[in-house]
Scaffold this active site. Structure first.
Site, PDB file in Angstrom:
ATOM      1  N   VAL A 199     -65.627 -61.085 -19.660  1.00 38.27           N
ATOM      2  CA  VAL A 199     -65.407 -60.368 -18.320  1.00 38.27           C
ATOM      3  C   VAL A 199     -66.467 -59.659 -17.975  1.00 38.27           C
ATOM      4  O   VAL A 199     -67.027 -58.748 -18.936  1.00 38.27           O
ATOM      5  CB  VAL A 199     -64.036 -59.317 -18.329  1.00 38.27           C
ATOM      6  CG1 VAL A 199     -63.963 -58.674 -17.082  1.00 38.27           C
ATOM      7  CG2 VAL A 199     -62.834 -60.423 -18.339  1.00 38.27           C
ATOM      8  N   GLN A 224     -69.333 -60.721 -10.557  1.00 42.80           N
ATOM      9  CA  GLN A 224     -69.200 -60.830  -9.215  1.00 42.80           C
ATOM     10  C   GLN A 224     -69.696 -62.060  -8.474  1.00 42.80           C
ATOM     11  O   GLN A 224     -70.901 -62.584  -9.254  1.00 42.80           O
ATOM     12  CB  GLN A 224     -69.912 -59.664  -8.767  1.00 42.80           C
ATOM     13  CG  GLN A 224     -69.298 -58.138  -8.959  1.00 42.80           C
ATOM     14  CD  GLN A 224     -69.865 -56.839  -8.313  1.00 42.80           C
ATOM     15  OE1 GLN A 224     -71.024 -57.009  -8.450  1.00 42.80           O
ATOM     16  NE2 GLN A 224     -68.897 -56.442  -7.707  1.00 42.80           N
ATOM     17  N   MET A 244     -62.793 -58.357 -11.423  1.00 44.88           N
ATOM     18  CA  MET A 244     -62.032 -58.003 -12.734  1.00 44.88           C
ATOM     19  C   MET A 244     -60.823 -56.969 -12.387  1.00 44.88           C
ATOM     20  O   MET A 244     -59.764 -56.774 -13.042  1.00 44.88           O
ATOM     21  CB  MET A 244     -62.910 -57.453 -13.812  1.00 44.88           C
ATOM     22  CG  MET A 244     -63.603 -56.414 -13.646  1.00 44.88           C
ATOM     23  SD  MET A 244     -65.066 -55.801 -14.835  1.00 44.88           S
ATOM     24  CE  MET A 244     -65.716 -54.498 -13.988  1.00 44.88           C
ATOM     25  N   HIS A 261     -68.085 -49.040 -20.445  1.00 44.60           N
ATOM     26  CA  HIS A 261     -68.804 -47.984 -20.295  1.00 44.60           C
ATOM     27  C   HIS A 261     -69.263 -47.472 -18.882  1.00 44.60           C
ATOM     28  O   HIS A 261     -69.731 -46.278 -18.534  1.00 44.60           O
ATOM     29  CB  HIS A 261     -69.690 -47.644 -21.235  1.00 44.60           C
ATOM     30  CG  HIS A 261     -70.897 -48.524 -21.108  1.00 44.60           C
ATOM     31  ND1 HIS A 261     -72.188 -48.683 -21.831  1.00 44.60           N
ATOM     32  CD2 HIS A 261     -71.359 -49.528 -20.156  1.00 44.60           C
ATOM     33  CE1 HIS A 261     -73.057 -49.564 -21.437  1.00 44.60           C
ATOM     34  NE2 HIS A 261     -72.386 -49.976 -20.273  1.00 44.60           N
TER      35      HIS A 261
END
Ligand SMILES: C[S@@+](CC[C@H](N)C(=O)[O-])C[C@H]1O[C@@H](n2cnc3c(N)ncnc32)[C@H](O)[C@@H]1O
Length: 357
Positions: A199, A224, A244, A261
């Site tokens: 992902v 994307q 996602m 993060h």
């Protein structure tokens, strides 16, 4: 620098002044490194095949003759900083590459030159001048968005041909290549899997490494649409454009490398809940594999923690994201509804976090 020692008042003051100057000027080391990358110093020495003297380097880089002594002074600092090693060739001082500068050789899979250019790009530096204004704002924007008027990912991923997108994905790809070494030690994590979704997997460098090691695992890279538009897969490695935050294709496992993060806890929870849904078909045997920093100030060494804290500032200012401490991972994982997890350090300063439903 240790300020706890009982030196005289003068000594403490001198140490304090050195400490202050050192931190004020630490950008010089970063910018000198960027100059070296832009000039192509590392590539010139690599191409030469042996250490080079300053005049040899200046001539190979086609510098103006008046800049030979300037080049020497750059090399002196960069040698002090560990990027070059001084040696003697025919009684003249010559400069050789060191392990850190070997990570800047163009054409190598672990070339971090795009990272140096990307992190030190004027747009990532300019925003810092707006930090005082940012602190007074009520809006929950990252510093980058507050200063530049758009999110960092919008700026990067405008279209599939964008130079910035290429630079950023190049930087990510080099970082991902480091995973090749770690994969040997953590191959058990992927054993038994039949399918995996990477992902926000960028150009799929990690998936390709996993695919080389475990060709039977069906890997899907989700990112994307602009990022994956021109990428073509193979039989067991395919690229899917999507979001996602909306949905993640089903699989036995989901990989999230350097993804959480980028996001605050609320958005990370949404990603993790979508991941949980994606692996639900596998029952208790599904898993999420997170590769990210896990800060542990109490047991890690000072230099390692400093790097992780710098990363935390980068994530906060660029995306409103964060590097998480162990206890923050625990909360996030349990809040997303998972029942257990295991953190193992990998790649020097990151951790591999296996999360189970
Ligand atoms: C820090 S990069 C990590 C890339 C890759 N996992 C790696 O380690 O090389 C974060 C990635 O998140 C992707 N991304 C951002 N928003 C996304 C979204 N809504 N859906 C899917 N991917 C997204 C970006 O395009 C970028 O490739």
């Amino acid at each position: 620098m240790d300020f706890k020692s009982n030196g005289s008042e003068e000594t403490q003051l001198y140490h304090a002044q050195i400490h202050l100057y050192k931190h004020v000027y630490s950008f010089i080391s970063s910018m000198a490194l960027k100059s070296a990358v832009e000039l192509g110093i590392v590539d010139a020495i690599h191409k030469h095949g042996k250490p080079m003297t300053v005049p040899e380097l200046a001539s190979s880089l086609k510098l103006h003759p008046s800049k030979v002594s300037v080049l020497y002074r750059f090399l002196r600092l960069l040698t002090h900083d560990g990027f070059f090693a001084k040696t003697t060739v025919k009684e003249e001082t010559a400069y050789a590459l060191t392990p850190p500068s070997k990570l800047l050789i163009n054409g190598e899979s672990t070339c971090f030159a795009p990272l140096v250019k990307g992190i030190l790009h004027p747009c990532s530096l300019d925003m810092w001048h707006s930090s005082k204004k940012w602190f007074s704002e009520e809006k929950d924007l990252a510093l980058y968005e507050s200063a530049m008027g758009e999110t960092f990912f919008n700026f990067l991923n405008k279209d599939s041909e964008s130079d910035k997108l290429g630079l950023f994905q190049g930087a990510m790809a080099a970082d991902s290549q480091m995973f090749k070494l770690a994969l040997k030690d953590c191959s058990h994590v992927f054993e038994g899997l039949e399918s995996l979704v990477d992902v926000a997997g960028g150009t799929g460098v990690v998936s390709k490494l996993i695919h080389e090691e475990f060709p039977h695992i069906k890997c899907t890279v989700l990112d994307q649409p602009q990022v994956v538009a021109n990428l073509s897969g193979t039989q067991n490695l395919n690229f899917v454009g999507g979001d996602m935050f909306k949905s993640i294709p089903p699989a036995d496992a989901v990989l999230l490398k350097w993804v959480l993060h980028d996001w605050d806890d609320e958005l990370s929870l949404r990603i993790l809940k979508n991941c949980k849904e994606a692996i639900s078909g596998k029952g208790k045997k599904g898993k999420i594999i997170i590769i990210d920093v896990s800060i542990d100030e109490t047991s890690d060494d000072h230099e390692l923690t400093e790097l992780q804290l710098h990363f935390d500032m980068v994530m906060m200012t660029l995306h409103n994201g964060k590097e998480r401490e162990k206890k923050e991972w625990k909360k996030l994982i349990y809040d997303a509804g998972f029942s257990s997890y295991k953190i193992t350090p990998i790649c020097g300063f990151k951790s591999l976090i296996e999360v189970y439903p």
